[in-house]
Scaffold this motif. Structure first.
Motif, PDB file in Angstrom:
ATOM      1  N   HIS A 219       0.842  -1.201   0.000  1.00 38.95           N
ATOM      2  CA  HIS A 219       0.000   0.000   0.000  1.00 38.95           C
ATOM      3  C   HIS A 219       0.881   1.257   0.000  1.00 38.95           C
ATOM      4  O   HIS A 219       1.727   1.420   0.884  1.00 38.95           O
ATOM      5  CB  HIS A 219      -0.898   0.012   1.231  1.00 38.95           C
ATOM      6  CG  HIS A 219      -1.625  -1.285   1.460  1.00 38.95           C
ATOM      7  ND1 HIS A 219      -1.791  -1.826   2.707  1.00 38.95           N
ATOM      8  CD2 HIS A 219      -2.201  -2.153   0.589  1.00 38.95           C
ATOM      9  CE1 HIS A 219      -2.462  -2.981   2.604  1.00 38.95           C
ATOM     10  NE2 HIS A 219      -2.707  -3.194   1.327  1.00 38.95           N
TER      11      HIS A 219
ATOM     12  N   GLY B 229      -0.576   4.279   0.042  1.00 39.34           N
ATOM     13  CA  GLY B 229      -1.316   5.253   0.826  1.00 39.34           C
ATOM     14  C   GLY B 229      -1.982   6.338   0.003  1.00 39.34           C
ATOM     15  O   GLY B 229      -1.745   6.488  -1.204  1.00 39.34           O
ATOM     16  N   SER B 230      -2.826   7.119   0.672  1.00 40.10           N
ATOM     17  CA  SER B 230      -3.612   8.152   0.001  1.00 40.10           C
ATOM     18  C   SER B 230      -2.849   9.456  -0.158  1.00 40.10           C
ATOM     19  O   SER B 230      -3.187  10.274  -1.012  1.00 40.10           O
ATOM     20  CB  SER B 230      -4.902   8.413   0.784  1.00 40.10           C
ATOM     21  OG  SER B 230      -4.594   8.802   2.124  1.00 40.10           O
TER      22      SER B 230
ATOM     23  N   VAL C  26      -3.569   3.449   3.787  1.00 40.20           N
ATOM     24  CA  VAL C  26      -2.434   3.904   4.587  1.00 40.20           C
ATOM     25  C   VAL C  26      -1.167   3.233   4.077  1.00 40.20           C
ATOM     26  O   VAL C  26      -1.136   2.012   3.861  1.00 40.20           O
ATOM     27  CB  VAL C  26      -2.656   3.564   6.077  1.00 40.20           C
ATOM     28  CG1 VAL C  26      -1.466   4.023   6.911  1.00 40.20           C
ATOM     29  CG2 VAL C  26      -3.943   4.215   6.579  1.00 40.20           C
ATOM     30  N   ARG C  27      -0.133   4.012   3.901  1.00 40.77           N
ATOM     31  CA  ARG C  27       1.135   3.490   3.388  1.00 40.77           C
ATOM     32  C   ARG C  27       1.770   2.537   4.399  1.00 40.77           C
ATOM     33  O   ARG C  27       1.752   2.774   5.605  1.00 40.77           O
ATOM     34  CB  ARG C  27       2.096   4.644   3.120  1.00 40.77           C
ATOM     35  CG  ARG C  27       3.395   4.250   2.428  1.00 40.77           C
ATOM     36  CD  ARG C  27       4.336   5.456   2.309  1.00 40.77           C
ATOM     37  NE  ARG C  27       3.658   6.577   1.671  1.00 40.77           N
ATOM     38  CZ  ARG C  27       4.149   7.813   1.643  1.00 40.77           C
ATOM     39  NH1 ARG C  27       5.295   8.078   2.239  1.00 40.77           N
ATOM     40  NH2 ARG C  27       3.492   8.779   1.027  1.00 40.77           N
TER      41      ARG C  27
END
Length: 270
Positions: free
Chosen positions: A93, A95-96, A112-113
């Protein structure tokens, strides 16, 4: 369709192209069960399409490191002047938000990273790539690439060179088109200007010289050496004409021909 993988039920990746482009394919590279590259020549421009499938969370670090080493090696083998697109299931991920990675992350990711996401972003920075699906503001259903009940994530990405960011016109998930209920199809729209060419009024027949590799190269050599073709005697022009004719005929037999309305000239990629 081109596939790499030892078994059909574990790992393995595939690239499928439109039938109209099959004669433009000039190179295939299978780096491992998890990485494959197809190179196409469209007009005078090379397009390198890479499909990858990263190891899942929980596998040994040696397996993950081997994957990234292989991916780096195949990316390094693509000349900087050629187009590069990587379709990747990276199982991590990013993230955003794009804090610290503004050049490669567009700020429109999901979730989420995590540590694996950091590795993806570091890889993109190292090779001046962008994650195309983070550069387009979309609703959640057009960002999530994997869902299992209440769990949703963005683990599939399309990467391309930063200098080619402008050719990516759109990138999103198609939520209702999927092979299984958990995985979603991700699509990138690429705009490419094709050079206008004059065409013959009749059908163009071309020898597929771009197939001269691997087993076909060995077969071509064997057929050319049959019957001591290099011991022809006579006038130089006659010898040359006979040899040139033999080369062309052998190439058509071993490599095949492509038929259809083609350009007046087409430079073979070697």
């Amino acid at each position: 369709m081109w596939y790499t993988g030892k078994t059909r039920n574990r790992n393995g990746v595939t690239i499928i192209i439109d039938g109209n482009l099959k004669d433009e394919v000039v190179e295939i590279k299978r780096k491992s069960d998890r990485i494959i590259l197809v190179k196409l020549m469209i007009d005078d421009e090379a397009f390198n399409i890479i499909r990858t499938y990263a190891p899942q969370i929980g596998l040994e670090e040696s397996t993950k490191n081997a994957f990234w080493d292989d991916l780096e090696e195949i990316v390094q083998g693509v000349p900087l002047g050629e187009k590069l697109f990587i379709g990747a299931d990276l199982n991590s991920h990013v993230g955003s938000t794009n804090e610290g990675f503004e050049r490669v992350h567009g700020g429109y990711g999901y979730g989420v990273r995590n540590e694996g996401g950091e590795s993806i972003l570091d890889f993109a920075v190292a090779y001046d790539l962008i994650l195309a699906n983070t550069f387009f503001k979309k609703r959640e259903s057009h960002l999530v690439t994997f869902s299992n009940g209440p769990n949703k994530s963005q683990i599939d990405f399309v990467l391309t060179r930063n200098v080619d960011k402008a050719v990516c016109k759109d990138c999103k998930v198609i939520p209702d088109e999927c092979l299984v209920s958990q995985y979603k199809l991700i699509v990138v729209d690429v705009g490419v200007k094709r050079r206008k060419q004059k065409h013959r009024s009749n059908k163009c027949i071309k020898t597929r010289w771009w197939n001269l590799n691997g087993g076909k190269m060995a077969l071509f050599k064997d057929k050319m050496l049959q019957g001591d073709p290099w011991k022809v005697e006579g006038e130089p022009n006659m010898i040359w004409d006979e040899m040139a004719s033999r080369i062309r005929n052998t190439a058509r037999e071993v490599l095949g021909e492509s038929r259809g309305r083609g350009p007046l000239t087409k430079e073979t990629w070697w």
